[in-house]
Design an enzyme around this catalytic site. Structure first.
Site, PDB file in Angstrom:
ATOM      1  N   GLY A   1      33.986   7.475  26.615  1.00 46.59           N
ATOM      2  CA  GLY A   1      32.549   7.544  26.868  1.00 46.59           C
ATOM      3  C   GLY A   1      31.823   7.787  25.390  1.00 46.59           C
ATOM      4  O   GLY A   1      30.509   8.164  25.409  1.00 46.59           O
TER       5      GLY A   1
ATOM      6  N   LYS B   1      36.633  -3.229  33.907  1.00 49.10           N
ATOM      7  CA  LYS B   1      36.810  -3.957  35.044  1.00 49.10           C
ATOM      8  C   LYS B   1      35.721  -5.114  34.847  1.00 49.10           C
ATOM      9  O   LYS B   1      34.836  -5.031  34.271  1.00 49.10           O
ATOM     10  CB  LYS B   1      36.400  -3.102  36.429  1.00 49.10           C
ATOM     11  CG  LYS B   1      37.495  -2.040  36.326  1.00 49.10           C
ATOM     12  CD  LYS B   1      38.556  -2.648  36.946  1.00 49.10           C
ATOM     13  CE  LYS B   1      39.563  -1.350  37.428  1.00 49.10           C
ATOM     14  NZ  LYS B   1      40.957  -2.089  37.703  1.00 49.10           N
TER      15      LYS B   1
ATOM     16  N   HIS C   1      31.619  -4.937  22.456  1.00 51.43           N
ATOM     17  CA  HIS C   1      33.142  -5.272  22.100  1.00 51.43           C
ATOM     18  C   HIS C   1      33.475  -4.946  20.580  1.00 51.43           C
ATOM     19  O   HIS C   1      32.759  -5.402  19.707  1.00 51.43           O
ATOM     20  CB  HIS C   1      33.327  -6.854  22.634  1.00 51.43           C
ATOM     21  CG  HIS C   1      34.752  -7.255  22.592  1.00 51.43           C
ATOM     22  ND1 HIS C   1      35.813  -7.023  23.335  1.00 51.43           N
ATOM     23  CD2 HIS C   1      35.586  -7.768  21.556  1.00 51.43           C
ATOM     24  CE1 HIS C   1      36.799  -7.449  23.234  1.00 51.43           C
ATOM     25  NE2 HIS C   1      36.577  -7.985  22.162  1.00 51.43           N
TER      26      HIS C   1
ATOM     27  N   ASP D   1      33.816 -11.079  28.075  1.00 54.86           N
ATOM     28  CA  ASP D   1      33.289 -11.344  26.464  1.00 54.86           C
ATOM     29  C   ASP D   1      32.748 -12.724  26.150  1.00 54.86           C
ATOM     30  O   ASP D   1      33.199 -13.157  25.045  1.00 54.86           O
ATOM     31  CB  ASP D   1      34.448 -10.955  25.767  1.00 54.86           C
ATOM     32  CG  ASP D   1      34.975  -9.602  25.877  1.00 54.86           C
ATOM     33  OD1 ASP D   1      34.624  -8.691  26.415  1.00 54.86           O
ATOM     34  OD2 ASP D   1      36.368  -9.355  26.028  1.00 54.86           O
TER      35      ASP D   1
HETATM   36  C1  GAR Z   1      35.016   0.784  22.352  1.00 47.90           C
HETATM   37  O1  GAR Z   1      35.752   0.468  21.229  1.00 47.90           O
HETATM   38  C2  GAR Z   1      34.654  -0.579  23.265  1.00 47.90           C
HETATM   39  O2  GAR Z   1      33.965  -1.406  22.286  1.00 47.90           O
HETATM   40  C3  GAR Z   1      35.772  -0.960  23.859  1.00 47.90           C
HETATM   41  O3  GAR Z   1      36.133   0.164  24.284  1.00 47.90           O
HETATM   42  C4  GAR Z   1      36.127   1.334  23.492  1.00 47.90           C
HETATM   43  C5  GAR Z   1      35.403   2.324  24.580  1.00 47.90           C
HETATM   44  O4  GAR Z   1      35.103   3.551  23.741  1.00 47.90           O
HETATM   45  N1  GAR Z   1      35.303  -2.093  24.740  1.00 47.90           N
HETATM   46  C6  GAR Z   1      36.197  -3.001  24.820  1.00 47.90           C
HETATM   47  O5  GAR Z   1      37.035  -3.105  24.314  1.00 47.90           O
HETATM   48  C7  GAR Z   1      35.570  -3.896  25.986  1.00 47.90           C
HETATM   49  N2  GAR Z   1      36.171  -5.217  26.124  1.00 47.90           N
HETATM   50  P1  GAR Z   1      34.317   4.686  24.490  1.00 47.90           P
HETATM   51  O6  GAR Z   1      34.811   5.041  25.801  1.00 47.90           O
HETATM   52  O7  GAR Z   1      34.609   5.912  23.570  1.00 47.90           O
HETATM   53  O8  GAR Z   1      32.940   4.086  24.162  1.00 47.90           O
END
Ligand code: GAR
Length: 202
Positions: free
Chosen positions: A15, A94, A112, A153
């Site tokens: 988060g 999800k 992303h 994406d």
């Molecule tokens: C982030 O790096 C986000 O860009 C990635 O997950 C991480 C979540 O971090 N999202 C993806 O890869 C979506 N395909 P966070 O929970 O600390 O924000």
């Protein structure tokens, strides 16, 4: 365009992107109100952070709601009950269901950690993305903020920012530098949407 200022988050884990946006709202840098976070993971730190910052924090998954259609309906109803204007995906792993997509058409954003369309799609999330970037020998990667559609994406890109890959980077060091850029870019893009500098399709 109507005002888009009540924010609802979908998050599966840590988060940190959600927290960066909440802090920008709390400090007045972003004229919006974070009101709700939903997670498919009851143990997500995002739920705890949301509660600490006064958001309603709900665990909703196939475990709590059974079939995919019921879950989709309940998530849509929760967003609408909290009068959410913009749905912000922040590390949500999800797919978004058809009801939520249609209730919030062009009003669901995702971040992303690569320069889409490179290193996106099914299975490409979190550290897997940075590992793929290193394995491909890329010299640059980055961050993409885009609208969400029914595929992973692949919605309209709103903004991208480049991060260089250093010779001694591993996936962890690269992820840490990319994450700092994520926090800034997501907040910036939201600011531009709220000010009307970025116009979302009707
Ligand atoms: C982030 O790096 C986000 O860009 C990635 O997950 C991480 C979540 O971090 N999202 C993806 O890869 C979506 N395909 P966070 O929970 O600390 O924000």
């Amino acid at each position: 365009m109507p005002e888009l200022k009540r924010l609802g988050f979908l998050a599966s884990g840590r988060g940190s992107n959600m927290l960066a946006i909440i802090r920008a709202c709390e400090s007045g840098r972003l004229p919006a109100s974070p009101v709700l976070v939903i997670s498919n993971n009851p143990d997500a730190r995002a739920l705890q952070l949301g509660s600490e910052h006064g958001l309603e924090a709900l665990h909703m998954s196939r475990r709590t709601h059974g079939d995919a259609a019921s879950l989709d309906q309940a998530m849509t109803a929760a967003m609408q009950a909290h009068q959410v204007d913009l749905v912000i995906l922040a590390g949500y792993m999800k797919k978004i269901g058809p009801q939520l997509l249609s209730a919030y058409a062009h009003r669901i954003l995702n971040i992303h950690p690569s320069l889409l369309p490179r290193h996106g799609g099914r299975g490409m999330y979190g550290m897997h993305v940075h590992e793929a970037v290193i394995a491909a020998g890329e010299t640059e990667t980055g961050v993409t903020v885009h609208l969400v559609n029914a595929e992973y994406d692949s919605g309209d890109i709103l903004a991208r920012r480049t991060v260089s890959v250093e010779a001694d980077d591993d996936a962890e060091s690269l992820a840490a530098r990319v994450l700092e850029v994520e926090h800034r870019l997501y907040t910036e893009v939201l600011g531009k949407i709220l000010s009307g500098e970025i116009t979302l399709p009707e």
